[in-house]
Design a protein around this motif. Sequence first.
Motif, PDB file in Angstrom:
ATOM      1  N   GLU A  14      13.530  -4.991-164.099  1.00  0.00           N
ATOM      2  CA  GLU A  14      13.545  -5.757-165.354  1.00  0.00           C
ATOM      3  C   GLU A  14      12.367  -6.721-165.437  1.00  0.00           C
ATOM      4  N   ASP A  15      11.883  -7.190-164.284  1.00  0.00           N
ATOM      5  CA  ASP A  15      10.798  -8.176-164.262  1.00  0.00           C
ATOM      6  C   ASP A  15       9.447  -7.465-164.306  1.00  0.00           C
ATOM      7  N   ALA A  16       8.597  -7.852-165.256  1.00  0.00           N
ATOM      8  CA  ALA A  16       7.320  -7.170-165.454  1.00  0.00           C
ATOM      9  C   ALA A  16       6.398  -7.325-164.250  1.00  0.00           C
ATOM     10  N   GLN A  29       3.291  -4.745-175.035  1.00  0.00           N
ATOM     11  CA  GLN A  29       3.435  -6.176-175.309  1.00  0.00           C
ATOM     12  C   GLN A  29       2.771  -6.980-174.191  1.00  0.00           C
ATOM     13  N   SER A  30       2.407  -8.206-174.489  1.00  0.00           N
ATOM     14  CA  SER A  30       1.587  -8.993-173.549  1.00  0.00           C
ATOM     15  C   SER A  30       2.249  -9.155-172.184  1.00  0.00           C
ATOM     16  N   ASP A  31       3.583  -9.307-172.168  1.00  0.00           N
ATOM     17  CA  ASP A  31       4.268  -9.482-170.886  1.00  0.00           C
ATOM     18  C   ASP A  31       4.227  -8.220-170.034  1.00  0.00           C
ATOM     19  N   ASN A  32       4.117  -7.066-170.687  1.00  0.00           N
ATOM     20  CA  ASN A  32       4.237  -5.792-169.978  1.00  0.00           C
ATOM     21  C   ASN A  32       2.917  -5.072-169.753  1.00  0.00           C
ATOM     22  N   ILE A  33       1.831  -5.558-170.357  1.00  0.00           N
ATOM     23  CA  ILE A  33       0.584  -4.796-170.377  1.00  0.00           C
ATOM     24  C   ILE A  33       0.016  -4.577-168.978  1.00  0.00           C
ATOM     25  N   ASP A  43      -5.644  -5.100-167.532  1.00  0.00           N
ATOM     26  CA  ASP A  43      -6.017  -5.372-166.147  1.00  0.00           C
ATOM     27  C   ASP A  43      -7.448  -4.876-165.950  1.00  0.00           C
ATOM     28  N   LEU A  44      -8.400  -5.797-165.945  1.00  0.00           N
ATOM     29  CA  LEU A  44      -9.810  -5.416-165.941  1.00  0.00           C
ATOM     30  C   LEU A  44     -10.227  -4.747-164.633  1.00  0.00           C
ATOM     31  N   ILE A  45      -9.540  -5.088-163.533  1.00  0.00           N
ATOM     32  CA  ILE A  45      -9.858  -4.431-162.257  1.00  0.00           C
ATOM     33  C   ILE A  45      -9.447  -2.967-162.311  1.00  0.00           C
ATOM     34  N   GLU A  46      -8.207  -2.717-162.748  1.00  0.00           N
ATOM     35  CA  GLU A  46      -7.727  -1.341-162.842  1.00  0.00           C
ATOM     36  C   GLU A  46      -8.489  -0.571-163.917  1.00  0.00           C
ATOM     37  N   ALA A  47      -8.911  -1.262-164.973  1.00  0.00           N
ATOM     38  CA  ALA A  47      -9.675  -0.594-166.041  1.00  0.00           C
ATOM     39  C   ALA A  47     -10.928   0.044-165.461  1.00  0.00           C
TER      40      ALA A  47
END
Length: 1116
Positions: A935-937, A980-984, A1023-1027
């Motif tokens: 449940e926790d992002a 959504q911002s919490d899940n991105i 996530d710019l690192i993963e991007a």
Amino acid sequence: MDPQQQQQQVAAILGPDAAPFESLVSQLMSSSNEQRSHAESLFNLCRDLHPDALAHKLASLLHSSPAFDLRAMSALLLRKLLTYRVGSFASDADLSYLWPRLSPSSQASLKSLLLSALHLETDRSVSKKLSDAISVLASSLLPDSAWPELLPFLFHAVSAPDSPRLHESALLIFSQLAFYLADDTSFVGHHLSALHSILLASLSHPSSSDVRIAALSTSVNLIMALESASDRDRLADLLSAMMRTLTESLNSSQEATAQEALELLIELAGVEPRFIRHQLADVVGAMLQIAEADGLEEGTRHLAIEFLVTLAEARERAPGMMRKLPQFVGRLFAVLMRMLLDIEDDPAWHTAEIIDENAGETSNYGMAQECLDRISVAMGGNTIVPIASELLPAYLAAPEWQRHHAALITLAQIAEGCSKVMTKNLEQVVNMALNSFQHPHPRVRWAAINAVGQLSTDLGPDLQVQYHQRVLPALASAMDDFQNPRAKFSILVQAHAGSAVLNFCENCTPDILPPYLDGIVGKLLVLLQNGKQMVQEGALTALASVADLSQENFQKYYDAVMTYLKVILVNATDKSNRMLRAKSMECISLVMEMLMTLQGSQMETDDPTTIYMLQAWARFCKCLGQDFLPYMSVVMPPLFQSAQLKPDVTITSVDSDDDIEDSDDESIETITLGDKRIGIRTSVLEEKATACNMLCCYADELKDGFYPWIDQVAPILVPLLKFYFHEEVRRAAVSAMPDLLRSAKLAIEKGVAQGRDKSYVKKLSDYIIPALLEALQKEPETEICASMLDSLNECMQLAGAHLIEGHVKMMVDQIKHVMTASVARKKEMAERAKEEDFDDEEGEMLKEETEEEEEVFDRVGDCLSTLIKYYKASFLPFFDELSIYMTPMLGKDKTAGERRIAICIFDDVAEHCQGTALKYYETYLPFLLEACNDEDADVRQAAVYGVGVCAEFGGSVFGPLVGEALSKLNNVVRHPDALQSDNIMAYDNAVSALGKICQFHRDSIDAAQVLPAWLSCLPVRGDLIEAKIVHDQLCSMLEKSDRELLGPNNQHLPKIITVLAEVLCAGNDLATEQTVIRMINLLRQLQQTIPPSVLASTWSTLQPQQQLALQSMLSS
């Protein structure tokens, strides 16, 4: 005196004639220092050379002397000789602790004589001293069952019907031994019931209040000492009798006895509040009656209030218990507000040449002010605010200035504890304060300004953001207090308005002030010319805060302000103007010449200029950066002096005549520990803390420029990691440790370290890191523990190759200690949450404590991450040790924070240890896969990242789990709220993990379905690192002309081009520079191979700015 004469004197003193020994004891009580010192030397000689004879003489004098003062002194001397002092140097302890140096026959004789003397003693004061001596001896003998005669004697003594004095003495011994007896399972099992019956009878002694108080003392100590709740429950019926001891004392007008009883009950309320729970309503009701009884002495009423507040504050033991009592808080709150009315309109308040804001305040007023603050913090806003809202309007509407004043003081006092609830009702709260700014009585206006200042601190920054347009003009107007036509002028009101501006600015953003600067600065400049010192000080304080917040917006006032400041600085030279000079220094901190001149002058040790000057130099350093280095030789010497100040501590016994609290010095704070009262001069500690913070500031700002000072600073700050007198000193020392290492490392790398090499960094890290680890083990504050772990992590990163295995082992041991301690605290918090009185207010407080604990675990995770990244597979033996601590953190019963940290640590192991970490997959991968849909992002993000790492490095071990992993990752990316911002972040990491499965486990998947699904999720933007990783993967697949990626007849090319366009238009945010070049080359190739119609169709789907950007890139 030569040794032979001394020996002759000692022989006479210890000889058969009693007179010389009696004379020696009398001289020990002499008022003459010389005579007393000589007697002490002889007494110590007797102690050192003839312990048996001395003990016999003292016991005999105690037993048979007709002079009560000699008996009393003998009892005191025996108590001192029989007290074992923990922590004494061995040689001193061997001599001053008499008991082990006595022969067995002397020991037996002394025990017998002490009990006999107590039985025969008729004087109460001597009996109490003798009881103390017996108690200290018994405390060392009882654990070894070395005084079997004592308990039978005591049980017989408390049953003596005709000797209340002996009865009291025996109870006092029981009281002092309660904590030893409670640890003895034999005593609890065989004697607790008998003692319970004795206490029940003694608490209702028909003739002696002394016996009743002694029984109350024993009862309280025994209840606090018993660890088992079931054992305490066996004493539950004592509470009614204990309360009768109090009420009967009051009914018979024995208020001194009642106050003794109240002090004992306060101790019980603080340590074991749950004992009171079953009769809570009756006990609290009785205390409220005492608090409300105007006919009783103030001291009695204050103690009853202290009991109630202490009970409310004991939330760790009995959370929420007091909030369950109807009307309790309302009645207590009403009492406290009535006590605030006990204030006199002292003329000194109006005419004071120095700030004396307390003139006219009584002890009732001071008690009420303190307790309103404490009760609001303890009970919380949901309980306090409704009661305050009911009482305050009537007080504000009353014609008497005292009531109006009381309401405003109440508002200020409850703000800290009720901040969350009051913030939701800001309009009403602000109106109460601002509507009183025009009150005709200056003390009410002062209280209104005081309330605004306190509210600015406690309700900021919400108050500043929402009400600056009302508050700042009101404060500016208050500085014109002498222009109020219907009110009595007050310089205190003017001065306090300046202080309130400071409070307002502390929680204010720079953009709020500019519209008000002309008005505020203009008023402050007028006040600087007032001539009254306190008004000038208030104005200077306000100017400093306004200038600090306004920065460049303050420049236009510089010339005008400096003109006045220079005049003040030149003229305010005598001792009475020290604070005025100090505050001028704060404002004038940009004037280097003046600072350097003052720096060279001699100042008194408690001169407040010192602290302000230290802060002024630090501000200047922040402005100038490396250009500040030429001034360091001026700044550092006094800084070293302040940082090395020793704590000014005074220790006396609780019953000493030298009462620290009677001192007029407001800079001394006192605490009581056991039978000792400790006084600490806080001004010294504050100067020390400021200096340490400044050292930290210089090291941080100047980097390698601070290198020349490291050898002097490190030996000052490292020991202060364990400076338990002042938290701020420890915080500064902790923060400075990585700054010192960084400064040394940069200096070496830049070649400015005067011939030193990398071995200097190793030497420094070998000094700092073990010291930090040792301090961590002993640190009592959770928040500072987290800071220490943070500093340790930075220090380890800076030490790098210089980090030795010994440090790593110490670090792992301390991590175990930190985790064990945190788990214990969490367990205790969980127990509190189960208490029957636990409520929402307690839940809020518990939430804050839980967040502190999770911060500690976060920092633990950071430290382990650093060690794993640096040592890789070599760290795995340590990881094995930690596994028993880590694995339980993955359980569903743990907090999301704990689960996330445990997963992150495994992620690091899997990533940096690669093949050597495969043995852990069986344990950890099932948790990771389950946590992918947590449940926790944040937990989801850590889990899907770990799945990607395992896909990359897990090889055949991960293969059988590919199907389940795809299913879990698909749930993440296909969730309706995934973007959504919490899940991105979880979404982006899941996309990255999908890409790694496609890259490393192509044979285990249906690539024709999975690859297009992965492509549809691109580009990754959050996530710019993963991007960068994902978009590099895309390039690699395109360069290989991956059929599944391109799709049948290249049907996925439009999507691919769109993704490349979006990534390229984002600059270097979503791709590395190398990946950008590869993408441009790929687009150029596609231009040549794709049919023009397809390319044109795809191109038309792009935004106009994207088309232009791509055309520019492709043509360059």
